[in-house]
Design a protein around this motif. Structure first.
Motif, PDB file in Angstrom:
ATOM      1  N   LYS A 107       0.820  -1.215   0.000  1.00  0.00           N
ATOM      2  CA  LYS A 107       0.000   0.000   0.000  1.00  0.00           C
ATOM      3  C   LYS A 107       0.855   1.267   0.000  1.00  0.00           C
ATOM      4  CE  LYS A 107      -3.914   2.288   2.152  1.00  0.00           C
ATOM      5  NZ  LYS A 107      -4.977   2.197   3.136  1.00  0.00           N
ATOM      6  N   TYR A 108       2.002   1.236   0.663  1.00  0.00           N
ATOM      7  CA  TYR A 108       2.863   2.410   0.775  1.00  0.00           C
ATOM      8  C   TYR A 108       4.280   2.086   0.268  1.00  0.00           C
ATOM      9  CZ  TYR A 108      -0.898   3.506   4.070  1.00  0.00           C
ATOM     10  OH  TYR A 108      -2.121   3.725   4.661  1.00  0.00           O
TER      11      TYR A 108
ATOM     12  N   ASP B   6      -1.936  10.128   4.826  1.00  0.00           N
ATOM     13  CA  ASP B   6      -2.223   8.719   5.109  1.00  0.00           C
ATOM     14  C   ASP B   6      -2.387   8.436   6.601  1.00  0.00           C
ATOM     15  OD1 ASP B   6      -1.908   7.858   2.373  1.00  0.00           O
ATOM     16  OD2 ASP B   6       0.252   8.082   2.647  1.00  0.00           O
TER      17      ASP B   6
ATOM     18  N   VAL C 175      -4.164  -0.482   6.951  1.00  0.00           N
ATOM     19  CA  VAL C 175      -4.146  -1.494   5.893  1.00  0.00           C
ATOM     20  C   VAL C 175      -5.303  -2.451   6.160  1.00  0.00           C
ATOM     21  CG1 VAL C 175      -1.708  -1.361   5.265  1.00  0.00           C
ATOM     22  CG2 VAL C 175      -2.401  -2.861   7.109  1.00  0.00           C
TER      23      VAL C 175
END
Length: 87
Positions: free
Chosen positions: A22-23, A31, A48
Motif C-alpha cells: 500500500k505504501y 495517510d 491497511v
C-alpha cells in the motif's frame, strides 16, 4: 469487520506485506490517522485492510526502519543466486 491496533514490534510478515504494497514509497501526512486510545493518548497510525480486518499500525521511527529493512531484504533475494548452487 474487525479493527486491530498493531505496534511495530507485533507486526507479522502478512501485515508488513500489506504495508509495503500500500505504501511502496512510504506513507505521507494524508495517510496518517489520529485517534485517542482508552488512556486518552493520541495515537498516530496508518491503515491497511484485509477482507475481514482493518489494521491500524502505530507510527514510530521503528516502524519506518522495519518497513525499510523488509523492503531491502526482499530486494536482495535473487532467485538466480540459488539456481547455480549445489545442494
Amino acid at each position: 469487520m474487525k479493527r486491530i491496533i498493531v505496534d511495530y514490534n507485533k507486526l507479522t510478515t502478512n501485515i508488513l506485506d500489506l504495508l509495503v504494497k500500500k505504501y511502496p514509497d512510504g506513507y505521507g501526512y494524508h495517510d496518517i490517522i489520529k485517534f485517542q486510545n482508552s488512556k486518552s493518548e493520541t495515537i498516530s497510525a496508518v491503515e491497511v485492510r484485509t477482507d475481514d480486518t482493518i489494521y491500524l499500525v502505530k507510527i514510530s521511527q521503528e516502524l519506518e526502519k522495519t518497513m525499510d529493512d523488509y523492503i531491502d531484504d526482499e530486494a536482495s533475494f535473487d532467485v538466480d543466486n540459488f539456481i547455480n548452487e549445489e545442494f
